[in-house]
Design a protein around this motif. Structure first.
Motif, PDB file in Angstrom:
ATOM      1  N   CYS A 196      12.179   0.394   2.350  1.00  0.00           N
ATOM      2  CA  CYS A 196      10.738   0.416   2.632  1.00  0.00           C
ATOM      3  C   CYS A 196      10.235   1.848   2.504  1.00  0.00           C
ATOM      4  O   CYS A 196      10.926   2.796   2.870  1.00  0.00           O
ATOM      5  CB  CYS A 196      10.488  -0.112   4.045  1.00  0.00           C
ATOM      6  SG  CYS A 196       8.729  -0.203   4.461  1.00  0.00           S
ATOM      7  N   SER A 197       9.015   1.989   2.003  1.00  0.00           N
ATOM      8  CA  SER A 197       8.467   3.337   1.770  1.00  0.00           C
ATOM      9  C   SER A 197       8.272   4.116   3.067  1.00  0.00           C
ATOM     10  O   SER A 197       8.117   5.335   3.045  1.00  0.00           O
ATOM     11  CB  SER A 197       7.151   3.239   1.007  1.00  0.00           C
ATOM     12  OG  SER A 197       6.196   2.533   1.770  1.00  0.00           O
ATOM     13  N   CYS A 198       8.290   3.425   4.219  1.00  0.00           N
ATOM     14  CA  CYS A 198       8.095   4.134   5.493  1.00  0.00           C
ATOM     15  C   CYS A 198       9.378   4.834   5.939  1.00  0.00           C
ATOM     16  O   CYS A 198       9.352   5.658   6.845  1.00  0.00           O
ATOM     17  CB  CYS A 198       7.630   3.159   6.578  1.00  0.00           C
ATOM     18  SG  CYS A 198       8.948   2.143   7.278  1.00  0.00           S
ATOM     19  N   PHE A 222       7.459  -6.066  13.573  1.00  0.00           N
ATOM     20  CA  PHE A 222       6.133  -5.447  13.526  1.00  0.00           C
ATOM     21  C   PHE A 222       5.890  -4.819  12.164  1.00  0.00           C
ATOM     22  O   PHE A 222       6.815  -4.328  11.534  1.00  0.00           O
ATOM     23  CB  PHE A 222       6.042  -4.386  14.633  1.00  0.00           C
ATOM     24  CG  PHE A 222       4.626  -3.958  14.940  1.00  0.00           C
ATOM     25  CD1 PHE A 222       3.777  -4.811  15.628  1.00  0.00           C
ATOM     26  CD2 PHE A 222       4.153  -2.716  14.546  1.00  0.00           C
ATOM     27  CE1 PHE A 222       2.468  -4.435  15.913  1.00  0.00           C
ATOM     28  CE2 PHE A 222       2.849  -2.327  14.823  1.00  0.00           C
ATOM     29  CZ  PHE A 222       2.000  -3.190  15.514  1.00  0.00           C
ATOM     30  N   ASP A 223       4.624  -4.857  11.752  1.00  0.00           N
ATOM     31  CA  ASP A 223       4.202  -4.147  10.546  1.00  0.00           C
ATOM     32  C   ASP A 223       4.481  -2.652  10.675  1.00  0.00           C
ATOM     33  O   ASP A 223       4.285  -2.081  11.736  1.00  0.00           O
ATOM     34  CB  ASP A 223       2.662  -4.232  10.426  1.00  0.00           C
ATOM     35  CG  ASP A 223       2.167  -5.289   9.458  1.00  0.00           C
ATOM     36  OD1 ASP A 223       2.932  -5.711   8.588  1.00  0.00           O
ATOM     37  OD2 ASP A 223       0.992  -5.674   9.597  1.00  0.00           O
ATOM     38  N   CYS A 224       4.852  -2.006   9.588  1.00  0.00           N
ATOM     39  CA  CYS A 224       4.832  -0.543   9.561  1.00  0.00           C
ATOM     40  C   CYS A 224       3.620  -0.137   8.724  1.00  0.00           C
ATOM     41  O   CYS A 224       2.882  -0.994   8.264  1.00  0.00           O
ATOM     42  CB  CYS A 224       6.123  -0.004   8.948  1.00  0.00           C
ATOM     43  SG  CYS A 224       6.305  -0.443   7.205  1.00  0.00           S
ATOM     44  N   GLU A 225       3.436   1.152   8.498  1.00  0.00           N
ATOM     45  CA  GLU A 225       2.242   1.583   7.764  1.00  0.00           C
ATOM     46  C   GLU A 225       2.237   1.098   6.311  1.00  0.00           C
ATOM     47  O   GLU A 225       1.176   1.002   5.698  1.00  0.00           O
ATOM     48  CB  GLU A 225       2.056   3.112   7.858  1.00  0.00           C
ATOM     49  CG  GLU A 225       3.213   3.958   7.331  1.00  0.00           C
ATOM     50  CD  GLU A 225       4.265   4.276   8.396  1.00  0.00           C
ATOM     51  OE1 GLU A 225       4.447   3.453   9.332  1.00  0.00           O
ATOM     52  OE2 GLU A 225       4.912   5.340   8.282  1.00  0.00           O
ATOM     53  N   ALA A 226       3.409   0.749   5.788  1.00  0.00           N
ATOM     54  CA  ALA A 226       3.462   0.238   4.408  1.00  0.00           C
ATOM     55  C   ALA A 226       2.896  -1.186   4.327  1.00  0.00           C
ATOM     56  O   ALA A 226       2.452  -1.609   3.263  1.00  0.00           O
ATOM     57  CB  ALA A 226       4.896   0.253   3.903  1.00  0.00           C
ATOM     58  N   ARG A 227       2.933  -1.900   5.428  1.00  0.00           N
ATOM     59  CA  ARG A 227       2.409  -3.271   5.526  1.00  0.00           C
ATOM     60  C   ARG A 227       2.921  -4.150   4.385  1.00  0.00           C
ATOM     61  O   ARG A 227       2.178  -4.815   3.691  1.00  0.00           O
ATOM     62  CB  ARG A 227       0.883  -3.255   5.584  1.00  0.00           C
ATOM     63  CG  ARG A 227       0.394  -2.339   6.695  1.00  0.00           C
ATOM     64  CD  ARG A 227      -0.925  -2.734   7.227  1.00  0.00           C
ATOM     65  NE  ARG A 227      -1.977  -2.628   6.245  1.00  0.00           N
ATOM     66  CZ  ARG A 227      -3.240  -2.891   6.512  1.00  0.00           C
ATOM     67  NH1 ARG A 227      -3.591  -3.279   7.713  1.00  0.00           N
ATOM     68  NH2 ARG A 227      -4.143  -2.764   5.594  1.00  0.00           N
TER      69      ARG A 227
END
Ligand SMILES: [Zn+2]
Length: 238
Positions: A116-118, A52-57
């Motif tokens: 990842c930045s998330c 799934f995508d996180c907010e960083a996409r």
């Protein structure tokens, strides 16, 4: 129905089930005024929810506590390093009754293990750029329907409905793209239609290196499918 999508309470949409491009994401977001998130899964494993995508996409985090992902070369079956494009393979580590071991998804992507930045540390998979059984080889050049889609989505005059027709004429592979005009364009002069066709042809040449004949057809003339879209008619197999 005359409802302004921006007046609804819909804020986020989760989209999956077939490959879609970043250009498609931009269109959905601008037309519906929502955030469009990408989900990945396959019915053989569990359906949606494998990644799934996180907010960083910036790639989809794979739920590695349940699935071990690998990328292989679809021809040699060798495992490829992070970052390299190939076929996604999964081994299920918690699935019961019907576990899958090194299951070939046929989906082509890459894995990204950079931070990842998330803050999540799960490996990410890139977008699906096609399927290993979807890849067309045209005069030795690999061509994916997703490449064609990314070009036509940037052209305002046409709708995102298209089909690729592949044939072999005098021992030479030929590709034609039929794409639907948006309402309004078709009533324009033949000249303006030809201009749009030429623009799409040039964009396809610069992206794929292939000369693909483009034909703009009337709105709503390309067959719609329930479920997965049928994008290729390959007449070479007859
Ligand atoms: Zn993330």
């Amino acid at each position: 129905m005359g409802i302004d999508p921006r007046s609804t309470k819909l804020r986020v949409g989760i989209f999956g089930a077939e490959p879609w491009t970043e250009e498609m994401r931009e269109q959905i977001e601008s037309l519906l005024g929502i955030k469009a998130m990408n989900i990945y899964g396959l019915s053989e494993i569990m359906g949606p929810g494998v990644a799934f995508d996180c907010e960083a996409r910036n790639g989809l985090h794979i739920n590695e506590d349940h699935f071990v992902p690998e990328i292989i070369d679809p021809q040699t079956l060798e495992v490829l390093p992070y970052g390299q494009e190939g076929e996604l393979v999964f081994t299920c580590i918690t699935k019961e009754a019907l576990p899958l071991i090194r299951y070939r998804t046929r989906d082509l992507t890459h894995l990204d293990n950079t931070p990842c930045s998330c803050g999540r540390s799960l490996v990410r998979m890139g977008r699906i750029n096609g399927r290993s059984d979807d890849m067309l080889i045209i005069r030795g050049v690999n061509l994916f329907p997703s490449q064609v889609e990314s070009v036509i989505l940037k052209v305002a005059e046409v709708a995102p409905h298209y089909v690729l027709i592949v044939d072999r004429i005098n021992n030479l592979d030929t590709v034609e793209v039929w794409v639907e005009a948006k309402e309004g364009l078709i009533s324009d002069s033949i000249k303006s239609i030809e201009k749009v066709e030429k623009r799409i042809t040039n964009d396809l040449v610069s992206l794929t290196g292939l000369h693909i004949k483009v034909k703009i057809v009337e709105p709503k003339t390309i067959e719609r499918s329930e479920g997965k879209a049928k994008r290729i008619i390959d007449k070479r197999k007859k």
